[in-house]
Write a protein that holds these residues in place. Structure first.
Motif, PDB file in Angstrom:
ATOM      1  N   VAL B 159     -14.195   1.179   4.084  1.00 28.45           N
ATOM      2  CA  VAL B 159     -15.573   1.525   3.756  1.00 28.45           C
ATOM      3  C   VAL B 159     -16.213   0.199   3.371  1.00 28.45           C
ATOM      4  N   GLY B 160     -16.769  -0.461   4.399  1.00 28.25           N
ATOM      5  CA  GLY B 160     -17.076  -1.892   4.375  1.00 28.25           C
ATOM      6  C   GLY B 160     -17.865  -2.389   3.179  1.00 28.25           C
ATOM      7  N   ALA B 161     -18.872  -1.643   2.749  1.00 35.09           N
ATOM      8  CA  ALA B 161     -19.775  -2.187   1.744  1.00 35.09           C
ATOM      9  C   ALA B 161     -19.202  -2.105   0.332  1.00 35.09           C
ATOM     10  N   LEU B 162     -18.074  -1.419   0.152  1.00 39.55           N
ATOM     11  CA  LEU B 162     -17.547  -1.214  -1.198  1.00 39.55           C
ATOM     12  C   LEU B 162     -16.488  -2.254  -1.564  1.00 39.55           C
ATOM     13  N   ASP B 163     -16.465  -2.628  -2.847  1.00 44.13           N
ATOM     14  CA  ASP B 163     -15.384  -3.489  -3.335  1.00 44.13           C
ATOM     15  C   ASP B 163     -14.069  -2.728  -3.271  1.00 44.13           C
ATOM     16  N   ARG B 164     -12.972  -3.472  -3.161  1.00 45.58           N
ATOM     17  CA  ARG B 164     -11.673  -2.801  -3.104  1.00 45.58           C
ATOM     18  C   ARG B 164     -10.579  -3.702  -3.648  1.00 45.58           C
ATOM     19  N   VAL B 165      -9.560  -3.064  -4.213  1.00 42.74           N
ATOM     20  CA  VAL B 165      -8.366  -3.756  -4.676  1.00 42.74           C
ATOM     21  C   VAL B 165      -7.193  -3.099  -3.964  1.00 42.74           C
ATOM     22  N   THR B 166      -6.422  -3.878  -3.247  1.00 37.04           N
ATOM     23  CA  THR B 166      -5.324  -3.308  -2.461  1.00 37.04           C
ATOM     24  C   THR B 166      -4.027  -4.052  -2.735  1.00 37.04           C
ATOM     25  N   ALA B 167      -2.919  -3.417  -2.354  1.00 35.85           N
ATOM     26  CA  ALA B 167      -1.636  -4.126  -2.331  1.00 35.85           C
ATOM     27  C   ALA B 167      -1.318  -4.426  -0.870  1.00 35.85           C
ATOM     28  N   ASP B 168      -0.548  -5.479  -0.640  1.00 41.98           N
ATOM     29  CA  ASP B 168      -0.261  -5.891   0.737  1.00 41.98           C
ATOM     30  C   ASP B 168       0.917  -5.080   1.277  1.00 41.98           C
ATOM     31  N   HIS B 169       0.642  -3.792   1.567  1.00 37.10           N
ATOM     32  CA  HIS B 169       1.706  -2.893   2.018  1.00 37.10           C
ATOM     33  C   HIS B 169       2.262  -3.294   3.382  1.00 37.10           C
ATOM     34  N   ARG B 170       1.420  -3.919   4.220  1.00 30.92           N
ATOM     35  CA  ARG B 170       1.887  -4.347   5.531  1.00 30.92           C
ATOM     36  C   ARG B 170       2.990  -5.386   5.364  1.00 30.92           C
ATOM     37  N   GLN B 171       2.720  -6.332   4.465  1.00 32.32           N
ATOM     38  CA  GLN B 171       3.720  -7.362   4.164  1.00 32.32           C
ATOM     39  C   GLN B 171       5.008  -6.720   3.617  1.00 32.32           C
ATOM     40  N   GLY B 172       4.866  -5.760   2.706  1.00 32.91           N
ATOM     41  CA  GLY B 172       6.037  -5.109   2.128  1.00 32.91           C
ATOM     42  C   GLY B 172       6.876  -4.412   3.198  1.00 32.91           C
ATOM     43  N   ALA B 173       6.207  -3.686   4.080  1.00 32.68           N
ATOM     44  CA  ALA B 173       6.927  -2.959   5.127  1.00 32.68           C
ATOM     45  C   ALA B 173       7.566  -3.927   6.118  1.00 32.68           C
ATOM     46  N   ARG B 174       6.859  -5.053   6.366  1.00 31.65           N
ATOM     47  CA  ARG B 174       7.411  -6.050   7.277  1.00 31.65           C
ATOM     48  C   ARG B 174       8.686  -6.646   6.676  1.00 31.65           C
ATOM     49  N   LEU B 175       8.645  -6.946   5.368  1.00 33.27           N
ATOM     50  CA  LEU B 175       9.829  -7.506   4.695  1.00 33.27           C
ATOM     51  C   LEU B 175      10.999  -6.529   4.731  1.00 33.27           C
ATOM     52  N   ALA B 176      10.711  -5.265   4.388  1.00 34.16           N
ATOM     53  CA  ALA B 176      11.776  -4.264   4.322  1.00 34.16           C
ATOM     54  C   ALA B 176      12.394  -4.038   5.706  1.00 34.16           C
ATOM     55  N   THR B 177      11.537  -3.893   6.722  1.00 34.43           N
ATOM     56  CA  THR B 177      12.032  -3.629   8.071  1.00 34.43           C
ATOM     57  C   THR B 177      12.778  -4.850   8.614  1.00 34.43           C
ATOM     58  N   GLY B 178      12.206  -6.039   8.366  1.00 31.45           N
ATOM     59  CA  GLY B 178      12.862  -7.270   8.810  1.00 31.45           C
ATOM     60  C   GLY B 178      14.238  -7.437   8.179  1.00 31.45           C
ATOM     61  N   HIS B 179      14.341  -7.068   6.897  1.00 32.57           N
ATOM     62  CA  HIS B 179      15.618  -7.135   6.187  1.00 32.57           C
ATOM     63  C   HIS B 179      16.654  -6.230   6.850  1.00 32.57           C
ATOM     64  N   LEU B 180      16.253  -5.007   7.187  1.00 33.23           N
ATOM     65  CA  LEU B 180      17.184  -4.060   7.816  1.00 33.23           C
ATOM     66  C   LEU B 180      17.547  -4.504   9.232  1.00 33.23           C
ATOM     67  N   LEU B 181      16.560  -4.997   9.984  1.00 33.32           N
ATOM     68  CA  LEU B 181      16.846  -5.493  11.337  1.00 33.32           C
ATOM     69  C   LEU B 181      17.795  -6.683  11.256  1.00 33.32           C
ATOM     70  N   GLY B 182      17.570  -7.553  10.268  1.00 31.78           N
ATOM     71  CA  GLY B 182      18.428  -8.732  10.096  1.00 31.78           C
ATOM     72  C   GLY B 182      19.874  -8.373   9.775  1.00 31.78           C
ATOM     73  N   LEU B 183      20.054  -7.223   9.082  1.00 34.81           N
ATOM     74  CA  LEU B 183      21.416  -6.766   8.773  1.00 34.81           C
ATOM     75  C   LEU B 183      22.096  -6.175  10.008  1.00 34.81           C
ATOM     76  N   GLY B 184      21.304  -5.949  11.081  1.00 34.19           N
ATOM     77  CA  GLY B 184      21.882  -5.427  12.321  1.00 34.19           C
ATOM     78  C   GLY B 184      21.479  -4.005  12.647  1.00 34.19           C
ATOM     79  N   HIS B 185      20.648  -3.395  11.782  1.00 29.23           N
ATOM     80  CA  HIS B 185      20.229  -2.009  12.068  1.00 29.23           C
ATOM     81  C   HIS B 185      19.297  -1.978  13.274  1.00 29.23           C
ATOM     82  N   ARG B 186      19.481  -0.996  14.146  1.00 30.75           N
ATOM     83  CA  ARG B 186      18.613  -0.825  15.301  1.00 30.75           C
ATOM     84  C   ARG B 186      17.936   0.542  15.299  1.00 30.75           C
ATOM     85  N   ARG B 187      18.509   1.464  14.552  1.00 27.38           N
ATOM     86  CA  ARG B 187      17.900   2.802  14.455  1.00 27.38           C
ATOM     87  C   ARG B 187      17.438   3.006  13.012  1.00 27.38           C
TER      88      ARG B 187
END
Lengths: 344, 344
Positions: B159-187
């Motif tokens: 909602v473009g005109a409004l101020d907002r405070v967010t957490a970087d959930h994309r980064q969090g999910a990328r870290l978590a998924t990357g960690h699991l892929l790095g351990l060898g998980h594929r499913r």
């Protein structure tokens, strides 16, 4: 400030009256919830207001009627997830009755409690439900006695003229302690919160009563009070388990303090169940899903919230009811794998 | 109603003016927070009000000044304990600035969000911070655009005109998924909430980005959305683990949904760690104290609350600041024993 000028409100009370086919005074009586308004009349006026897009100016209205349609709920903090059940249920009942629930945190400080009571009064809040950090605090009692709106106490006792909704913490503590004594424990430690307030006071009573019933004297050095945060629980557990003469069972009676206790045991390399039985004073995902699962006390917080809202609504309507009504919900013990007979 | 008559208020503005040695108009300007009042003058008048026990009638005052000194915070529910950190910090900043924080729950329904915005407007709330169930909902967007007071979005975007405070959930999910892929998980299976709202949408993006970066295609049948309650998490986990082609890792990305997932695994007799790695989308006592401890994403909710309050205060002061400011707090991954290389 130009808020006022930005609020378009061209529909007047007289337009509503014309649309509904009633006198202007009737619309007024509907707006002010006058007791002589019939349900049929109210619905006709409300339909006209909706059709015309008439917006009630609550601030102006509360100036006239001396009421705000606000109910305030003030509790220590919002970090106890199970307490959300209380709020959710109270809010549903109040919303149904046309009230908005305003929440605030007291941070467990008498001065904040007093200043919140003052703020609620200034905002002409119609009713208040709250906890108290110290039921004996003279200034808080004074502020309560001067409050112009009904106040209902949440899990507090002792302020005789006020309605209250409590859980039977004495019963819960008696059950938990009796269970541990029955398993053969003789050195039972207990963590409680602020003994100036009803829940911890009651839990201590239950703890002592169970010991008395078994003919066993509790060791007062194993009772730690003022456990109000996760860090407090951590320190109290570490101090109990780090000394000589350690307990064989630990009753973490303060609400939501299990995490700090378990963290201390883990740090000290002490497993729950083998050398130390643990009972939690309130149930949680943590208690249920721990290995081993933690024996816990449980009560119906949603029912407490529902009763609190209903009793406060009755009082706000000014029904002819006796002062200082109390309602108590029962507590029960859920026995799980964390409580076992003592080793040797 | 006789609330008014029960409120003794014999001290008048003119008494305060006399006590402070100023003109009546000066007291008025202090009461209305007029910008021309010096700090020294304000303190003198406030001291006189305190000495005489003058009580500001906020309702009457807000009638005149068009403001209420109330800030409202509306969130889905109050059952997420970590969110209490946000509220506590925002309340502290607002209280310091002279505002009372009013909380309300939206129950994640657009109609409730709209009716709350209307109620806040009627009560002349000075500022609002809130979540939205659906950022694209036309009527909610309309209500937001018509709101006469500043609205800041909590963990919502779009909602473009409004101020907002967010957490970087994309980064969090990328870290978590990357960690699991790095351990060898594929499913890797994923549980997310409502993808109409920013957090789940971002988490899905991060999940896909991490797969893309590793050159691996995620199996969309392993992604379950609309996980909004403990029961939803239980059912989604049971369905994922009960089928053929089960995942080797489970990313419980929706906030506070770990309990339902672990309950399902326990019911099915599946241990965390051996055959199934688990990563939680938000940290908790449960994640930390589980056996094995659960790898979790974490971010600073207190900082979000502080920034939300400060940004809203700036906006309420009407400072000349650009529209639609966004502040994002970073997320990090806490690696614990629940995430391991897949068996075989």
């Amino acid at each position: 400030m130009s808020l006022q000028s930005r609020r378009p409100q061209t529909v007047k009370v007289r337009d509503v009256a014309r649309e509904a086919g009633v006198a202007v005074g009737t619309v007024s009586r509907v707006l002010n919830d006058h007791p002589t308004v019939t349900r049929e009349l109210r619905e006709r006026v409300e339909r006209a207001m909706a059709d015309l897009g008439y917006e009630v100016d609550v601030t102006a209205q509360s100036m006239r009627a001396g009421r705000s349609r606000l109910v305030a709920c003030a509790i220590r903090d919002f970090d106890i997830p199970r307490f959300a059940l209380f709020i959710k249920e109270a809010e549903a009942v109040l919303r149904e009755a046309g009230y908005t629930l305003l929440l605030a945190s007291t941070t467990n400080r008498p001065d904040v409690e007093i200043s919140l009571l003052r703020a609620f009064r200034r905002r002409r809040v119609d009713g208040v439900m709250m906890t108290l950090s110290d039921e004996e605090h003279r200034d808080v009692r004074q502020a309560l006695s001067e409050a112009p709106m009904p106040v209902l106490l949440i899990d507090r006792d002792c302020v005789g003229a006020l309605d209250r909704v409590t859980a039977d913490h004495r019963q819960g503590a008696r059950l938990a302690t009796g269970h541990l004594l029955g398993l053969g424990h003789r050195r039972i430690a207990m963590l409680v919160g602020d003994t100036k307030a009803f829940p911890s006071r009651s839990r201590l009573e239950g703890f002592r009563e169970a010991h008395a019933a078994a003919g066993i004297a509790p060791d007062s050095r194993l009772v730690r009070d003022n456990v109000l945060s996760s860090e407090d629980a951590y320190r109290a557990t570490a101090s109990l388990m780090g000394g000589t003469n350690t307990p064989t069972a630990l009753f973490v009676a303060a609400m939501d303090m299990l995490g700090g206790c378990l963290r201390a045991l883990r740090t000290m390399g002490l497993a729950v169940g083998d050398r130390l039985s643990v009972v939690a004073g309130s149930d949680s995902d943590l208690a249920e899903l721990h290995t081993p699962p933690i024996t816990s006390i449980e009560w119906d917080l949603a029912a407490m919230g529902r009763h609190a809202a209903i009793m406060l609504l009755e009082r706000m309507r000014g029904d002819e009811i006796e002062r200082g009504r109390g309602l108590t919900v029962p507590t029960e013990l859920i026995i799980r794998g964390s409580s076992r007979p003592p080793a040797n």
